[in-house]
Scaffold this active site. Structure first.
Site, short mmCIF file in Angstrom:
data_model
loop_
_atom_site.label_atom_id
_atom_site.label_comp_id
_atom_site.label_asym_id
_atom_site.label_seq_id
_atom_site.Cartn_x
_atom_site.Cartn_y
_atom_site.Cartn_z
N SER A 104 7.50 0.52 -3.56
CA SER A 104 6.10 -0.31 -3.46
C SER A 104 7.11 -2.08 -3.84
O SER A 104 6.33 -2.93 -3.48
CB SER A 104 5.21 0.00 -4.65
OG SER A 104 6.02 -0.13 -5.50
N LYS B 249 4.55 -3.30 -10.63
CA LYS B 249 4.68 -4.67 -10.04
C LYS B 249 4.95 -5.61 -10.18
O LYS B 249 4.97 -6.06 -11.37
CB LYS B 249 2.65 -4.54 -9.95
CG LYS B 249 2.15 -3.27 -9.45
CD LYS B 249 2.71 -2.21 -8.32
CE LYS B 249 2.64 -0.90 -7.91
NZ LYS B 249 3.11 -0.20 -6.32
#
Length: 195
Positions: free
Chosen positions: A57, A101
């Site tokens: 990700s 993230k």
């Protein structure tokens, strides 16, 4: 002369300390090890931790298997900043895991993403950390409907927008769900760099 030499040896021995008993040496080692473990526990719990990246990700900033150091104390003194790469607890899904993230929008800001273009308060966000394919329509996954970030929260996205479970599906991230800021990749050596 022989008697004098013996006397000299006795005087020399009297000035030296006897070696400590074995139990004393063992106790010293136990104390040293206990203190080292306590310091390691305090540092690991409150100051610094390391995490292993699991998944794609955050490519190409981070790769599967990269190991990063995370500053756990910094956000006690200031709020997260746009662009920070953060580790957070995923408390909203059934899986008990930590995610990594990038902070995109801050409290009070209005965010939207249409055709892979992120806008903060109506201004297009410059994102030099993204690969070109994730900037083009069709290469960034779901868009972001216009929304205002509430106080005490941030909006996070993965750098690999087309393959990331982030605020688009998890919602905004409360500050107390953030473990800390990842600041360096330390392993493998070929990926060594500051974030």
């Amino acid at each position: 002369a022989v008697a004098g030499d013996e006397a000299g040896d006795e005087d020399g021995d009297a000035g030296r300390k006897a070696p400590p008993p074995r139990w004393r040496t063992l106790l010293d080692w136990v104390v040293v090890i206990a203190v080292a473990l306590l310091v390691a526990f305090v540092v690991r719990t409150y100051v610094l931790a390391h995490f292993v990246v699991d998944g794609r990700s955050m490519e190409s900033t981070l790769h599967n298997g990269d190991r990063v150091f995370v500053n756990k104390i910094g956000y006690r003194f200031h709020d997260p900043r746009r662009g920070d790469v953060v580790v957070l607890h995923d408390s909203k899904s059934d899986r008990d895991r930590d995610l990594i993230k990038r902070v995109i929008a801050l409290p009070g800001e209005t965010i939207s993403m249409i055709d892979c273009e992120v806008r903060i308060d109506g201004v297009v966000l410059d994102e030099p950390y993204l690969d070109e394919e994730h900037r083009l329509p069709g290469g960034c996954g779901a868009g972001v409907p216009e929304q205002v970030i509430p106080d005490g929260a941030v909006f996070v996205l993965g750098d690999n927008r087309d393959d990331s479970a982030d605020s688009r599906s998890l919602g905004v991230v409360e500050h107390d769900e953030i473990v800390g800021r990842a600041f360096v990749i330390f392993w493998p050596v070929t990926d060594l760099r500051w974030l």
